[in-house]
Design an enzyme around this catalytic site. Structure first.
Site, PDB file in Angstrom:
ATOM      1  N   HIS A 103      -7.577   9.629  -2.053  1.00  0.00           N
ATOM      2  CA  HIS A 103      -6.966   9.567  -0.721  1.00  0.00           C
ATOM      3  C   HIS A 103      -7.831  10.218   0.360  1.00  0.00           C
ATOM      4  O   HIS A 103      -7.962   9.684   1.464  1.00  0.00           O
ATOM      5  CB  HIS A 103      -5.585  10.234  -0.763  1.00  0.00           C
ATOM      6  N   LYS A 150      -2.726   5.857  -4.285  1.00  0.00           N
ATOM      7  CA  LYS A 150      -3.826   6.772  -3.999  1.00  0.00           C
ATOM      8  C   LYS A 150      -3.589   8.132  -4.638  1.00  0.00           C
ATOM      9  O   LYS A 150      -2.435   8.583  -4.753  1.00  0.00           O
ATOM     10  CB  LYS A 150      -3.992   6.956  -2.484  1.00  0.00           C
ATOM     11  N   ASP A 188       0.840  -1.190   0.000  1.00  0.00           N
ATOM     12  CA  ASP A 188       0.000   0.000   0.000  1.00  0.00           C
ATOM     13  C   ASP A 188       0.876   1.241   0.000  1.00  0.00           C
ATOM     14  O   ASP A 188       1.625   1.486   0.945  1.00  0.00           O
ATOM     15  CB  ASP A 188      -0.908   0.013   1.237  1.00  0.00           C
TER      16      ASP A 188
END
Length: 277
Positions: free
Chosen positions: A108, A75, A45
């Site tokens: 995000h 993101k 991530d």
């Protein structure tokens, strides 16, 4: 080590445990990701905001694993919610990562004062349709933000990545996500380390012969959330992955859940509106 997967609403499988890279310096990220791969991790991530996408991509390339075995999330930066800006930002992420596609692309933050998150979502739907993101979702969205996305969009977000830990169980958001087929991902799953000193967590850890971090992460996965703890320490990265060979009892689960104080470690999604990062 075999990490179980969760099925997203479009059929894509996401490993339930991943490695978070928030605040990992680029110069350290590559080696830590490679250590995580050695420990069995296959889910990474990152985010444009973290400024370490290139290092994550270098680690993926260096590991030599089949691309279909690695799940990569990134993101959208807060500054790029306008439609064309979002498309261009995604292109830059692919370039930084050195990948032809990502497995999951998220907005995000909703940035309600900016008011462009549904425009950004329209751009993500185009990216998804192009096949360059296998799934799309959001991060830090409250139910009222999600309702607008559901009302104005055509694709239901696959994921909502939000703050969740024993001192902030975030049950309202988790319930909304579940009711709409959206998987909840927990960021700051250890409460930035604060919850690890909680006496209840310590007691349960001692009873199982486990670390407090392992107990908290096991609580998350038994609740069905996807979790990606971050650590700059290789030994902790390995330890955090060793949570699939024991189980918390119903009483243990209830005791950890009862620790909820409604206490965030990060910004409230209705109050975070910074576009300079």
């Amino acid at each position: 080590m075999s990490i179980p997967t969760v099925t997203l609403n479009n059929g894509v499988e996401i490993p339930q445990l991943g490695l978070g890279t928030y605040k990992l310096p680029p110069q350290d990220t590559r080696d830590l990701v490679l250590r995580a791969f050695d420990a069995g991790y296959r889910h990474l991530d990152t985010a444009q905001m973290y400024r370490n996408e290139r290092a994550v991509g270098e680690a993926v390339a260096a590991a030599g694993l089949p691309r279909e075995e690695v799940f990569v999330t990134t993101k959208l930066n807060n500054a790029f919610h306008a439609h064309d800006d979002a498309l261009a930002a995604f292109d830059r992420s692919l370039e930084e990562l050195g990948l032809d596609f990502v497995d999951l692309f998220l907005i995000h933050w909703p940035l309600p004062a900016v008011g462009l998150y549904t425009e950004a979502w329209a751009a993500l739907e185009e990216i998804y349709a192009s096949g360059r993101a296998r799934a799309i979702g959001v991060s830090n969205f409250q139910p009222h933000h999600l309702r607008r996305v559901l009302d104005e969009g055509t694709v239901v977000p696959a994921v909502n990545q939000v703050e969740v830990h024993p001192w902030f169980a975030n049950e309202e958001v988790r319930a909304f996500d579940a009711a709409h087929g959206i998987v909840t991902e927990a960021w700051s799953p250890l409460g930035r380390g604060a919850v690890l000193a909680d006496p209840t967590v310590a007691r349960i850890a001692a009873a199982h012969g486990r670390s407090p971090a392992q107990v908290v992460l096991r609580w998350h996965v038994q609740r069905g959330d996807v979790v990606f703890p971050k650590s700059a320490t290789p030994e902790r990265v390995v330890e955090n992955a060793r949570i699939f060979d024991f189980e918390l009892s119903a009483e243990d689960m209830a005791a950890v859940t009862a620790l909820d104080r409604g206490e965030r470690t990060g910004s409230h999604p209705d109050e975070e509106n910074r576009t300079d990062r």
